[in-house]
Design an enzyme around this catalytic site. Sequence first.
Site, PDB file in Angstrom:
ATOM      1  N   ARG A  21       0.294   0.934  -9.655  1.00  0.00           N
ATOM      2  CA  ARG A  21       1.291   1.933 -10.069  1.00  0.00           C
ATOM      3  C   ARG A  21       0.692   3.288 -10.448  1.00  0.00           C
ATOM      4  NH1 ARG A  21       4.753  -0.769 -14.483  1.00  0.00           N
ATOM      5  NH2 ARG A  21       3.225  -2.461 -14.468  1.00  0.00           N
TER       6      ARG A  21
ATOM      7  N   GLY B 163      -7.672 -13.349 -11.768  1.00  0.00           N
ATOM      8  CA  GLY B 163      -7.334 -13.392 -13.194  1.00  0.00           C
ATOM      9  C   GLY B 163      -8.501 -13.087 -14.108  1.00  0.00           C
TER      10      GLY B 163
ATOM     11  N   ARG C 248     -20.362  30.907 -15.581  1.00  0.00           N
ATOM     12  CA  ARG C 248     -20.617  29.768 -14.681  1.00  0.00           C
ATOM     13  C   ARG C 248     -21.916  29.068 -15.072  1.00  0.00           C
ATOM     14  NH1 ARG C 248     -20.219  32.701  -9.174  1.00  0.00           N
ATOM     15  NH2 ARG C 248     -20.966  30.674  -8.425  1.00  0.00           N
TER      16      ARG C 248
ATOM     17  N   ALA D 143     -12.916  -4.866 -15.299  1.00  0.00           N
ATOM     18  CA  ALA D 143     -12.492  -3.606 -14.676  1.00  0.00           C
ATOM     19  C   ALA D 143     -12.231  -3.762 -13.182  1.00  0.00           C
ATOM     20  CB  ALA D 143     -13.557  -2.543 -14.921  1.00  0.00           C
TER      21      ALA D 143
HETATM   22  C1  UD1 Z   1      -4.147  -9.399 -20.364  1.00  0.00           C
HETATM   23  C2  UD1 Z   1      -4.061 -10.691 -21.189  1.00  0.00           C
HETATM   24  C3  UD1 Z   1      -2.941 -10.519 -22.230  1.00  0.00           C
HETATM   25  C4  UD1 Z   1      -3.195  -9.290 -23.085  1.00  0.00           C
HETATM   26  C5  UD1 Z   1      -3.354  -8.071 -22.195  1.00  0.00           C
HETATM   27  C6  UD1 Z   1      -3.765  -6.877 -23.032  1.00  0.00           C
HETATM   28  C7  UD1 Z   1      -4.718 -12.539 -19.776  1.00  0.00           C
HETATM   29  C8  UD1 Z   1      -4.281 -13.662 -18.927  1.00  0.00           C
HETATM   30  N1  UD1 Z   1      -3.782 -11.794 -20.314  1.00  0.00           N
HETATM   31  O1  UD1 Z   1      -2.954  -9.292 -19.631  1.00  0.00           O
HETATM   32  O2  UD1 Z   1      -2.887 -11.679 -23.050  1.00  0.00           O
HETATM   33  O3  UD1 Z   1      -2.123  -9.107 -23.998  1.00  0.00           O
HETATM   34  O4  UD1 Z   1      -4.384  -8.279 -21.212  1.00  0.00           O
HETATM   35  O5  UD1 Z   1      -3.778  -5.735 -22.215  1.00  0.00           O
HETATM   36  O6  UD1 Z   1      -5.913 -12.353 -19.956  1.00  0.00           O
HETATM   37  N2  UD1 Z   1      -9.068  -7.925 -14.352  1.00  0.00           N
HETATM   38  C9  UD1 Z   1     -10.121  -8.193 -13.511  1.00  0.00           C
HETATM   39  N3  UD1 Z   1      -9.993  -9.174 -12.582  1.00  0.00           N
HETATM   40  C10 UD1 Z   1      -8.878  -9.924 -12.474  1.00  0.00           C
HETATM   41  C11 UD1 Z   1      -7.811  -9.649 -13.337  1.00  0.00           C
HETATM   42  C12 UD1 Z   1      -7.944  -8.655 -14.271  1.00  0.00           C
HETATM   43  O7  UD1 Z   1     -11.164  -7.531 -13.568  1.00  0.00           O
HETATM   44  O8  UD1 Z   1      -8.862 -10.808 -11.618  1.00  0.00           O
HETATM   45  C13 UD1 Z   1      -9.213  -6.850 -15.341  1.00  0.00           C
HETATM   46  C14 UD1 Z   1      -8.217  -5.738 -15.131  1.00  0.00           C
HETATM   47  O9  UD1 Z   1      -8.777  -4.739 -14.305  1.00  0.00           O
HETATM   48  C15 UD1 Z   1      -7.994  -5.227 -16.527  1.00  0.00           C
HETATM   49  C16 UD1 Z   1      -8.192  -6.452 -17.396  1.00  0.00           C
HETATM   50  O10 UD1 Z   1      -8.907  -7.362 -16.609  1.00  0.00           O
HETATM   51  O11 UD1 Z   1      -8.905  -4.222 -16.888  1.00  0.00           O
HETATM   52  C17 UD1 Z   1      -6.880  -7.065 -17.850  1.00  0.00           C
HETATM   53  O12 UD1 Z   1      -6.178  -7.488 -16.724  1.00  0.00           O
HETATM   54  P1  UD1 Z   1      -4.613  -7.291 -16.564  1.00  0.00           P
HETATM   55  O13 UD1 Z   1      -4.216  -7.830 -15.261  1.00  0.00           O
HETATM   56  O14 UD1 Z   1      -4.251  -5.902 -16.866  1.00  0.00           O
HETATM   57  O15 UD1 Z   1      -4.106  -8.288 -17.706  1.00  0.00           O
HETATM   58  P2  UD1 Z   1      -2.722  -8.232 -18.439  1.00  0.00           P
HETATM   59  O16 UD1 Z   1      -1.693  -8.796 -17.569  1.00  0.00           O
HETATM   60  O17 UD1 Z   1      -2.491  -6.900 -18.995  1.00  0.00           O
END
Ligand code: UD1
Length: 468
Positions: free
Chosen positions: A16, A78, A336, A10
């Site tokens: 966006r 990531g 309330r 999270a």
């Molecule tokens: C990720 C997956 C993808 C999958 C998709 C589903 C990877 C590399 N890719 O992509 O295969 O289909 O989710 O929605 O895992 N987050 C962190 N720290 C970070 C990066 C992300 O806490 O450094 C959290 C984000 O807040 C989010 C989740 O991890 O809740 C997923 O990250 P996001 O960047 O949305 O991944 P996707 O590109 O959607």
Amino acid sequence: MNSVCSVILAGGEGTRMKSSKPKVMAQVLFKPMINWVISAAQGGGVEDICVVTGYRHEILEEHLDGKCATVFQSQRLGTGHAVMQAKDFIKEHIDGDVLILNGDAPLMDSETISNALQFHKESGNCATVISAKVANPFGYGRIQRSDDGLLQKIVEQKEATEEQKKIDEVNSGAFWFSAKALLSALDTLAENHTDASKEYYLTDAIEIILSKGGKAAAFTAKTADVVLGANDRAQLYELNEIARKQILVKHMKNGVSIPCIDGVIISPDAEIGADTQILPGTIIKGNCTIGKECEIGPNSLIENSVVHDGVELNSTQVYSSEVKAGAHIGPFVRIRPDCVVGENVRVGNFVELKNARIGEKTSVSHLSYIGDAEFGKNINVGCGCATVNFNGRDKNKTIVGDNAFIGCSTYLVAPVEVGENAFTAAGSVITEDVPKDALAIARSRQVVKEDWVNKVKPYRWQKKEETK
Ligand code: UD1
Ligand code: CA
């Protein structure tokens, strides 16, 4: 018993969303996405949860309020990097399995999570990715399988070839890992990370585990909803619509009548009894319990409240209160916080209650305000009454005994008490206690001035004369 835990990712900002809050705080049916994901994990039998925070982590920490463990990821490098931050937490469950969830995929459900765990255990997997077939796979990691259907790897959108982009089975972002296999894969992920500009992909853990001879497979969820996330408010609206309809249909199947779903929004944490009817424009927020055979709406809002059987709420708002069986409330009533409205009470139209207990069969039928009060049973409150509960500094209490009769336009200046069976005359301003069985009259006597119009000739009367 199998020891399970969950790490929820999270850390993301969600640029966006154009919000000052972490993305996972965006709400679906008034419930932040992170709470949907936590509920799904808990419903799937996972109690021990660690949330990886990042952007505006203090907001998330305050929101979770110690109910889950948290770890802070100071740089968003990531999903693989995010899980690495929770290593110590995972080590506490070293002999068990770890559920990884994306904090921004609120429609992942408990059933899918527990079915995937069963599959994971029965297959003896080191890693099980929860996948789904979607109409538009763009942006998701693709599930690449061999000719005989075995999982090979997960390919991210950025790295996918034209051929791989056509795969419509995608990664939901949810995985079951054996804790040992996950920790070892994370170490390899860190060692392999030579390109500083590249994110640490959790999805690479699948290939790593397979290359070490571990078993990894995909568990395909029944619906595509489980992968859905929201990157902006328009997508958030779509998630709301999907969740809204799912919940309305669930209630319908349980015997709740919703003849028209226009403007009807019911939180996922509401229970509603059979034969209750929900009418258009009704919003039920937070934790609510609504009984059987009620009629709720049109245009009513209930938040964190308990409404018992057979209650009618018409164009009414109820916040953090309890309404007992058979009460008829509305139209145009605002209840309330901290009210208890007794059985078969009648409230409204145009009535406001605040921090008030109203005993059974009491009637407050028209245009009144009752605040900081304790009213007994069988009381009749006439039209246009008010408790004068605030003197500019303190809130004071009004007590009215059973069977009392409060005449129209009575002001009860608190602190004050009206005894059982007592009456107050219409138009009274009651500043002193009224004993039981008494009548209190607190207004000046009527004065009649005979022939006053002819003597004074008021303006209105003059006008009439001229036009003759
Ligand atoms: C990720 C997956 C993808 C999958 C998709 C589903 C990877 C590399 N890719 O992509 O295969 O289909 O989710 O929605 O895992 N987050 C962190 N720290 C970070 C990066 C992300 O806490 O450094 C959290 C984000 O807040 C989010 C989740 O991890 O809740 C997923 O990250 P996001 O960047 O949305 O991944 P996707 O590109 O959607
Ligand atoms: Ca995402």
